[in-house]
Structure formats: C-alpha cells, structure tokens
Design an enzyme around this catalytic site. Sequence first.
Site, mmCIF file in Angstrom:
data_model
loop_
_atom_site.group_PDB
_atom_site.id
_atom_site.type_symbol
_atom_site.label_atom_id
_atom_site.label_comp_id
_atom_site.label_asym_id
_atom_site.label_seq_id
_atom_site.Cartn_x
_atom_site.Cartn_y
_atom_site.Cartn_z
ATOM 1 C CD GLU A 45 -2.666 1.359 2.508
ATOM 2 O OE1 GLU A 45 -2.245 0.844 3.559
ATOM 3 O OE2 GLU A 45 -3.726 2.010 2.443
ATOM 4 N NE ARG A 288 3.826 -8.493 9.722
ATOM 5 C CZ ARG A 288 3.776 -7.326 9.067
ATOM 6 N NH1 ARG A 288 4.874 -6.623 8.874
ATOM 7 N NH2 ARG A 288 2.626 -6.849 8.628
ATOM 8 C CE LYS A 298 4.096 1.211 6.177
ATOM 9 N NZ LYS A 298 3.240 0.785 5.065
#
Length: 610
Positions: A45, A288, A298
Amino acid sequence: MTETAKTEPTRTVHFIEEIMEADVASGKWGAPGDRSVIRTRFPPEPNGYLHIGHAKAVCISFGLAERFGGTCNLRFDDTNPVKEEQRYADAIAEDIRWLGFRWPGAGEADAQAGILHASDYFPRMHEWAVELITKGKAYVDDQDAETIRAARGTPTVPGTPSPFRDRPVEESLDLFERMRRGEFGDGARVVRAKIDMASPNFNLRDPVMYRVLNTAHHRTGDAWHIYPMYDWAHGLEDSIEGITHSLCSLEFEDHRALYDWFIDAINEGRPGEWGEPIHHPQQIEFARLNPTSIVTSKRKLRQLVDEGKVSGWDDPRMPTLSGLRRRGYTPESIRSFCETVGVTKFNATHDITLLENALREDLNARAPRRMCVLDPLKVVITNWGEHGDEQRTEWMAATNNPENEQAGTREVPFARELFIERDDFMEEPPNKKWFRLKPGGEVRLRYGYWITCQEVIKDDTGEVVELRCTYDPQTRGGDSPPPDAEGKVRKVKGTVHWVSAGHAVEVEVREYDRLFTVERPDRAPKEAPDDWDWLTNLNADSLRVRTGARLEPNWPVSDVERSVGTGDFADGIARLQFERHGYYAVDGSAGDSRPIFNCAVTLRDSWSKK
RNA sequence: UGGGGAUUGGUGUAACGGUAGCACAGCGGAUUCUGGUUCCGUCAGUAGAGGUUCAAAUCCUCUAUCCCCAGCCA
C-alpha cells in the site's frame, strides 16, 4: 564487475518453493514442468516507505519468480485513498529497483512502466460485487460502524445478523448504486458479504466489502465514492493478474478462508450466465522479519521522523531501505541477509548483527581500501631532511584491495609532516600489549616507513599536539630492514595508518550507533508504568560527526579499481574501507561542498572484546 | 473460555520413518604490513509426557509455551 572467488552460500529450499516445485511438476498452472508459469506479486500500500522488513517480502516474491523464470508484479494496493500518496508509490518502486528486482514491463527510462494498480480494477470489482448481491451473497447494510461492531459477537458468543441482512436484492442493488454515485455520507452504508455470523473465524462474520469514502483518490480522482476493503479486493487483484502463488505474512492466515470464499462465490454458477470461472490463486503465508534492536512499525518510524529524532525517512540510522542505502548498505548485502534468515512460518528473532555481517562480507570483497585519519595528531619526521631535501614527497605503493589483486595499487604521498590517529599514540600505555606508538617506541606506518617517537609536544593544557619522530630510511614501503651483521631481522609489532598533512583531503565523517541499545525497543519492561514511553529506549548518542578527518588524496577512486569492480557499485554510491576503521559511503544527499562519508559498518574488532 | 498458526544448540535454518547437518555468535589456535580478511579446532539442540515401529525431530495422543484474529486499515 569481477566475480569474487567465493562460492555461493548454499541456499536451502524452503516450503513455499517446494509447493511451487510440486505445482510445476503436476502442471497445476500450465504444462507440466514449465517453470515459467510461476506468477507472484508484491502488493504494497503506498502509505509509507519500505523498510528492512519489507525487503524480506520483496526478496521472497521477486526472488522466487526470478528463480523459476516466472514473473513478479509490482502492484500498488491503493484501495484506501485517505492514507495513500503518489510520493510513497514512487519511493517504493525506487527501492525495489535498487534491490535489483524488475517487474514485467519495467523500463529503465520510464520509472512508472509496468507498475500495476488495484485502483485500475475498481470497475471489475464493482461488477463482481453487483454479481454477488444479485446472487444473494452480499447485501447493503445501513448500520453504522459502532452498531456493526457491537453485533459481531466475541470469540465465544456468535454475532447477531444485521436487520438488513435479508433485504430484497433489488433494494441492495439500488442502494449500492446510490453509494457509488456519492449520495451518502462517509460511513453511512456498507456492502457486506453474507457468510456466517456464528463463524469462529471473525473474518467470515459478514465482512465489509465496500465502504463509502467521499475522498479523492491519488489516481482515480473523484471517480469513486466507494472503495473496496482489502479482503474483498486482494484476491480479485491476484485473480485478474493470473497470480499463481499469493504470498503474504502470517497474520493473513485467518483471512485465507475469506480470500477463497470470495472467489468461490464469484465462480458459483460459472461457467454460465455470469461467464467463465475466474482464476483462483493460492495464498501462502510466511513469518515476517523480526530483527533485534530496531523498530519496523510504520507508526513508530513516523514518530521518529515527526518528532525530529532523526533527520528524515532516509536518515542513515533508519531501518528504511532509503536509510540503509544512504548509510552505505548494498542491495547485495540486504538480499544475502534475507537469504540467510530463510522462509518459515516460525516467528523467529533475527540478530541485527547478521545484517551487519552481510554488509561486511560484501564490502570486504568489493570496497577499495584507503587510509583516513579520523582524529588527526600531527607527526613531524625530524630526520626527513637529513640530506637537505626536507621538502620532498615520496610516493608509496599501497594495495587497493587485498581481496582482489586485480584492483592493483595506488601511490600514496609521504612527506615530512603527517597525521596519525590520536588513538594510536599513548604516552603511558596500560600494558605490554600496546603495539602502537608510545614515547621511545617504534611503529610501522602502513606502506610508509617505520618511525620512532622521540619527543612529545604539548600545549598549555597538557594536551599532546605533536609528536617528533625519526624514520628509518631502510624500511621504505613499510618493509623490514635488511638483516644485521648477525643475520637478525628487526621486527615491529604495530602498524598504523597515516596521511600526509600537506596532501590529505579534509572530509566530514559521520559515525552511527544503534538508534536503540536494547534488543526489543518497543517492548515495555515487565514492571513498566502504564504511561511507559518506548522512546525512553532511544539512544541519545547515536550520531557522531567528525569534521576534521583527513583522507588520502586518492579520491575519487581510480579507473583501474572501477574496471575490476571495486570502487564501482551498481547503484552509483561509492563505498570505501577506511583501513582499521570500517566501511564508509559517500553521502550524496547531504549537499555539502566538503565530501561527507557515512560509516556503514565498522570493521570487526576482536580486540575490544578481550 | 472460541478460531487460526507455531515450537530442532545462544540465534537462525536443514534433515520429508534410517548417522541430527549447516551458518552466525561463543571459546581456543594458526597466518597476517588492517586488532580486518583467511584457515583450523571446539562447545552446544529435537519443548514435556506417553504411544506405534526393528528404527521417530519426522506418525498418533495428551500437556506446556509463544504469535495472530472481534477496523467501514492493509
């Protein structure tokens, strides 16, 4: 670019690759044995910058496609206009290219070429949504977010159906159309899939497919007032692109049921009045990356930038790819690191020193060596003019890269006034293991001469400001002098680097420490107060700027070094090893007239540990 | 207390019923004009308990621990 003699590290075949191999062999996606049918995608994104954690995902999806001779799309999952911006998309594409990966249609001239966008599929997704409503598999819900949440139930109590769940198809169709045209305010209505309000998997308790968002999209402008949710959109995007293996991280395991449900729902009754069945990719999840001593959230990275804890997203201390790049990390080192951490479903912890070691390994093989004195102490060779030629300069041959003989040598100027590292002299060494310079002691100046410290000069405050030394003309180049009459060869234990004061270039050197000194910076300690702030773990001393460093004048690097692949990196960023210190990268972003070098990583120091 | 995943030396990661291997870290040594590099040696592991089997990290049962899930984020 020359190959280093090193053999490739043995690569282990991981579970996703095994699935692909099996699918290739069985001919699931094409002719049996045709490896080129593998199609993956990396779907960020565009709402922030890529960091080292993303690099793992990039390496998996692009790397696997590369390995099979298939393709990997770069697709921006731009389904939420309130969070997304074009500048993020541009930065992401640049970072992926920097890592050395290319998507189908990627051009060198046009950075946008070949990039795909979820937003381009909005019309088709809309048609499919109409289809599901018509099939009675979706409905428009007039309830607000709060009400929907309250009715969703808990892990142990089932949700309760919306009162609008069984409203007539025509009514839902009409409402959906009016949602699309922008007749309703944000959040007024949603489209929901009609699945199972009692499912133990929350994702199946009538998930939202569309929400009203009267917000302009960075690519589609104001064409849409409804935007698809991730779960509805993602599988369809994969389907449209013919993705065979849709790879994502572990937290989407619970979403796979929904991923499959949507495609199956569209395919119900196909082939038939709705057309042919659509492609059904396979979603596979992996763990991850989870490195020590850094944060990859983030939100937290943004906080560091917004609160001025770092200079920006590309601050060399940041774990962003742009930060690592500026720091001096090579794409090769990052890919090598991702290879060593592997691909599993286990939530592993990855020691950040693995990343540093990957860089050391790459740069040891490729970075040209130079001598740079970070903290200069003047040395005057008092007998340099013994034959009346005090002003002369002698040029000494120095090896450019001991790991790569073809990199050749360079000539380094040696003259009467030199600089050595202040740390390489001690007036009163603590013990006999001090191999560097001390009063009356002898040391080798690397590639230069052996010198003996005859006199220490101090200023009024008692600080050492200059050393007066003599050199031994028989040690030219740093070699041992010829044996004496009894055949004994004089030896010297210490070797230090140096520069000629009159020839060296003044440079700025920036050294970095970890941004956080604890392994898990964002994890509160056991007995932490409720208002514990993760920034208390911030290392206040993570940047050190040295303004007076002196670099030997062989800079920029020579054509020879470039021609054999040292001193020439594919991304155009120059990196050097300052001998006995570490690897340094030229900072092109700093915009200073004086060269600025960022310390990417120090050399290993097995001494300080002892 | 629901569902979904996971667990092999300090840290990662192989072994797919048949000798538990590799890397990094650690420790010890050799070489070295970088306290770098390289080389050699060494320590150390199948979460626990049962079961099946000639043979189990691998198959079965139970237990423990960890991660994810109740956004109109992705």
